[in-house]
Scaffold this motif. Structure first.
Motif, PDB file in Angstrom:
ATOM      1  N   SER A  93       0.831  -1.199   0.000  1.00 34.49           N
ATOM      2  CA  SER A  93       0.000   0.000   0.000  1.00 34.49           C
ATOM      3  C   SER A  93       0.874   1.261   0.000  1.00 34.49           C
ATOM      4  O   SER A  93       0.599   2.213  -0.735  1.00 34.49           O
ATOM      5  N   ASP A  96       2.339   1.663  -3.431  1.00 33.48           N
ATOM      6  CA  ASP A  96       1.316   2.154  -4.359  1.00 33.48           C
ATOM      7  C   ASP A  96       1.109   3.658  -4.185  1.00 33.48           C
ATOM      8  O   ASP A  96       0.989   4.395  -5.165  1.00 33.48           O
ATOM      9  N   GLU A  97       1.061   4.116  -2.931  1.00 38.16           N
ATOM     10  CA  GLU A  97       0.905   5.549  -2.672  1.00 38.16           C
ATOM     11  C   GLU A  97       2.082   6.335  -3.248  1.00 38.16           C
ATOM     12  O   GLU A  97       1.889   7.383  -3.863  1.00 38.16           O
ATOM     13  N   ARG A  99       4.077   5.423  -5.677  1.00 39.79           N
ATOM     14  CA  ARG A  99       4.005   5.347  -7.144  1.00 39.79           C
ATOM     15  C   ARG A  99       2.986   6.351  -7.684  1.00 39.79           C
ATOM     16  O   ARG A  99       3.262   7.073  -8.642  1.00 39.79           O
ATOM     17  N   CYS A 100       1.836   6.439  -7.051  1.00 42.74           N
ATOM     18  CA  CYS A 100       0.804   7.389  -7.478  1.00 42.74           C
ATOM     19  C   CYS A 100       1.301   8.828  -7.330  1.00 42.74           C
ATOM     20  O   CYS A 100       1.055   9.664  -8.213  1.00 42.74           O
ATOM     21  N   ALA A 101       1.977   9.113  -6.244  1.00 47.89           N
ATOM     22  CA  ALA A 101       2.510  10.465  -6.038  1.00 47.89           C
ATOM     23  C   ALA A 101       3.533  10.803  -7.112  1.00 47.89           C
ATOM     24  O   ALA A 101       3.522  11.913  -7.663  1.00 47.89           O
ATOM     25  N   CYS A 102       4.404   9.849  -7.432  1.00 44.66           N
ATOM     26  CA  CYS A 102       5.409  10.084  -8.486  1.00 44.66           C
ATOM     27  C   CYS A 102       4.745  10.305  -9.841  1.00 44.66           C
ATOM     28  O   CYS A 102       5.150  11.179 -10.604  1.00 44.66           O
ATOM     29  N   GLU A 103       3.731   9.499 -10.139  1.00 40.81           N
ATOM     30  CA  GLU A 103       3.017   9.662 -11.402  1.00 40.81           C
ATOM     31  C   GLU A 103       2.335  11.022 -11.480  1.00 40.81           C
ATOM     32  O   GLU A 103       2.362  11.686 -12.518  1.00 40.81           O
ATOM     33  N   ALA A 104       1.732  11.444 -10.372  1.00 39.11           N
ATOM     34  CA  ALA A 104       1.063  12.737 -10.348  1.00 39.11           C
ATOM     35  C   ALA A 104       2.072  13.870 -10.554  1.00 39.11           C
ATOM     36  O   ALA A 104       1.824  14.809 -11.319  1.00 39.11           O
ATOM     37  N   THR A 106       4.996  13.631 -12.022  1.00 33.34           N
ATOM     38  CA  THR A 106       5.521  13.533 -13.385  1.00 33.34           C
ATOM     39  C   THR A 106       4.529  14.092 -14.391  1.00 33.34           C
ATOM     40  O   THR A 106       4.892  14.810 -15.325  1.00 33.34           O
ATOM     41  N   THR A 107       3.259  13.793 -14.201  1.00 30.47           N
ATOM     42  CA  THR A 107       2.196  14.267 -15.090  1.00 30.47           C
ATOM     43  C   THR A 107       2.118  15.785 -15.080  1.00 30.47           C
ATOM     44  O   THR A 107       1.894  16.432 -16.111  1.00 30.47           O
TER      45      THR A 107
END
Length: 111
Positions: A93, A96-97, A99-104, A106-107
Motif C-alpha cells: 500500500s 502504491d501511494e 508510485r501514485c505520487a510520483c506519477e502525479a 511527473t504528469t
C-alpha cells in the motif's frame, strides 16, 4: 510498548547462537521462542527485512517440525503467517501511494 520490547529482548536472548543447535531439529521450544519473537516484532514494522531474512533461514531448518508440531505451535505459525501477510500488504500500500505520487508529479511536470 515497553512490555512488547521486553518480550522481544527476552526472545532474542534465548535465540543466541550458543542456545540454538541447528542439528537438533526436534527442538519445538526453540521454534516456539523464535515464532513468539517474530509475532511480537513483525507488527511493529521495525527491522522488517532482518526479521524476514531470519524467518526464511529459520523455517528452512525447522519447517518439518512446524508441520508436525503441537496444535499450539501450528496455531502460532498461522498467527505469524498472518502478521507477515499484513505487513506485506501494508508495504504494498505504501509503495502504491508513492508510485501514485510520483506519477502525479511527473504528469504535472514537477519532476
Amino acid at each position: 510498548g515497553v512490555a512488547a520490547n521486553a518480550a522481544a529482548a527476552g526472545a532474542v536472548a534465548c535465540l543466541a547462537p550458543s542456545s540454538v543447535d541447528p542439528l537438533d531439529a526436534d527442538d519445538e521450544d526453540v521454534l516456539r521462542t523464535f515464532l513468539e519473537f517474530v509475532h511480537v516484532v513483525i507488527p511493529t514494522g521495525e527491522c522488517f527485512e532482518l526479521v524476514q531474512g531470519a524467518l526464511h533461514v529459520f523455517l528452512s531448518e525447522y519447517a518439518p517440525l512446524l508441520e508436525r508440531g503441537s496444535a499450539n505451535l501450528r496455531s502460532l505459525g498461522r498467527s505469524v503467517s498472518l502478521d507477515v501477510e499484513r505487513q506485506w500488504r501494508r508495504l504494498e500500500s505504501l509503495l502504491d501511494e508513492a508510485r501514485c505520487a510520483c506519477e502525479a508529479l511527473t504528469t504535472k511536470n514537477i519532476l
